[in-house]
Design a protein around this motif. Structure first.
Motif, short mmCIF file in Angstrom:
data_model
loop_
_atom_site.label_atom_id
_atom_site.label_comp_id
_atom_site.label_asym_id
_atom_site.label_seq_id
_atom_site.Cartn_x
_atom_site.Cartn_y
_atom_site.Cartn_z
N GLN A 26 0.82 -1.21 0.00
CA GLN A 26 0.00 0.00 0.00
C GLN A 26 0.86 1.26 0.00
N LEU A 27 2.13 1.09 0.38
CA LEU A 27 3.05 2.23 0.42
C LEU A 27 3.78 2.30 -0.93
N LYS A 28 3.44 3.28 -1.74
CA LYS A 28 4.01 3.37 -3.09
C LYS A 28 5.34 4.10 -3.11
N GLU A 29 5.57 4.94 -2.11
CA GLU A 29 6.85 5.65 -2.06
C GLU A 29 7.92 4.67 -1.61
N SER A 30 9.03 4.57 -2.36
CA SER A 30 10.01 3.50 -2.17
C SER A 30 10.64 3.47 -0.78
N THR A 31 10.98 4.64 -0.23
CA THR A 31 11.62 4.68 1.08
C THR A 31 10.68 4.16 2.16
N GLN A 32 9.42 4.56 2.09
CA GLN A 32 8.44 4.08 3.07
C GLN A 32 8.23 2.57 2.93
N ARG A 33 8.17 2.11 1.67
CA ARG A 33 7.92 0.68 1.45
C ARG A 33 9.09 -0.16 1.97
N GLU A 34 10.31 0.30 1.74
CA GLU A 34 11.49 -0.42 2.21
C GLU A 34 11.51 -0.47 3.74
N PHE A 35 11.18 0.65 4.37
CA PHE A 35 11.13 0.69 5.84
C PHE A 35 10.08 -0.28 6.34
N CYS A 36 8.93 -0.32 5.67
CA CYS A 36 7.84 -1.21 6.06
C CYS A 36 8.29 -2.66 6.00
N ILE A 37 8.99 -3.01 4.92
CA ILE A 37 9.44 -4.40 4.75
C ILE A 37 10.50 -4.75 5.79
N GLU A 38 11.42 -3.82 6.05
CA GLU A 38 12.43 -4.07 7.08
C GLU A 38 11.77 -4.28 8.45
N PHE A 39 10.74 -3.50 8.72
CA PHE A 39 9.98 -3.67 9.97
C PHE A 39 9.33 -5.04 10.01
N ALA A 40 8.74 -5.43 8.88
CA ALA A 40 8.06 -6.72 8.79
C ALA A 40 9.02 -7.89 8.99
N LEU A 41 10.24 -7.76 8.47
CA LEU A 41 11.22 -8.83 8.61
C LEU A 41 11.55 -9.09 10.07
N GLN A 42 11.55 -8.03 10.86
CA GLN A 42 11.82 -8.19 12.29
C GLN A 42 10.62 -8.78 13.03
N ALA A 43 9.42 -8.49 12.50
CA ALA A 43 8.20 -8.96 13.17
C ALA A 43 7.87 -10.41 12.83
N LEU A 44 8.32 -10.87 11.66
CA LEU A 44 7.97 -12.22 11.22
C LEU A 44 8.65 -13.29 12.07
N PRO A 45 7.95 -14.37 12.41
CA PRO A 45 8.59 -15.50 13.09
C PRO A 45 9.68 -16.08 12.19
N GLU A 46 10.75 -16.58 12.79
CA GLU A 46 11.89 -17.06 12.01
C GLU A 46 11.54 -18.24 11.11
N ASN A 47 10.49 -18.98 11.47
CA ASN A 47 10.15 -20.15 10.66
C ASN A 47 9.28 -19.81 9.44
N GLU A 48 8.90 -18.55 9.30
CA GLU A 48 8.08 -18.13 8.15
C GLU A 48 9.00 -17.70 7.01
N ILE A 49 9.82 -18.63 6.55
CA ILE A 49 10.84 -18.32 5.56
C ILE A 49 10.23 -17.97 4.21
N GLN A 50 9.17 -18.68 3.79
CA GLN A 50 8.57 -18.41 2.49
C GLN A 50 7.98 -17.01 2.43
N VAL A 51 7.38 -16.56 3.52
CA VAL A 51 6.83 -15.20 3.56
C VAL A 51 7.96 -14.19 3.44
#
Length: 220
Positions: A37-62
């Motif tokens: 939903q975040l089209k601006e690249s810097t915001q989207r990258e930050f969102c994904i980096e945040f998500a990587l920290q939030a994801l359980p380690e076993n959710e490798i495919q996600v």
């Protein structure tokens, strides 16, 4: 463009971005959909980096699916994190431009998990994760592991190794690290020097030993 119009790449408001991050924190598996939903690249990258920290380690495919939405070094960093979780060299090879660093990381992780007790075992593990054959950095890390976790610090050991020069570098570096730790330890005593810093009349160790001990304790 008329006043008041927005483009698809306009940044979302801080409040809107915070709402998306809150939703990811509640349900990390929806991260790809939410971050898109975040089209601006810097915001989207930050969102994904945040998500990587939030994801359980076993959710490798996600995690992999998130990596594929990134570009450049951010994509490489993401695949590095995937490899840390999967422990697969095939994932490491996608961590461009950090493939060599990823390879070293996986090799050390494998050594610490397996706890090999012979140099043959160390080499066998290293071959599974080696990128460019006889990389000096790779060899140095192997020797550092060997002297830190398995072998006594003896210069003669390096004469039997595949690359005596790199082996000697790792050996001396490990001894200097031990000296530094002893020197910096406020609880260390000059009354009884620990065996771990004994030079054993080895010339490669004797000079730095004398310099450090004299500085800390005065006359030898």
């Amino acid at each position: 463009v008329a006043f008041g119009c927005t483009t698809s790449s306009d940044p979302v408001s801080i409040r809107g971005q915070a709402d998306i991050l809150d939703q990811i924190e509640q349900d990390p598996l929806k991260a790809k959909e939410l971050c898109s939903q975040l089209k601006e690249s810097t915001q989207r990258e930050f969102c994904i980096e945040f998500a990587l920290q939030a994801l359980p380690e076993n959710e490798i495919q996600v995690t992999k699916s998130l990596c594929d939405t990134l570009d450049g070094t951010s994509k490489g960093e993401c695949w590095f994190q995937v490899a840390e979780r999967s422990l697969l060299m095939s994932d490491c090879e996608r961590a461009i431009p950090f493939v060599a660093e990823c390879s070293l990381h996986l090799t050390l992780s494998a050594l610490l998990r397996s706890e090999p007790t012979t140099w043959v075992e160390v080499e066998q593990i290293a071959k599974e994760y080696m990128v460019d054959g006889a990389s000096t950095e790779h060899e140095l890390m192997l020797y550092q592991y060997w002297f830190r976790n398995v072998s006594r610090l003896e210069v003669a050991t390096c004469l039997e190794m595949t690359n005596p020069t790199v082996c000697r570098r790792a050996l001396i570096a490990q001894y200097l690290q031990r000296l530094k730790e002893w020197d910096m330890d406020p609880k260390s005593s000059c009354d009884a020097l620990p065996d771990k810093i004994a030079h054993g009349d080895q010339s490669a160790f004797k000079e730095p030993f004398e310099v450090v001990v004299k500085k800390k304790c005065g006359a030898l």
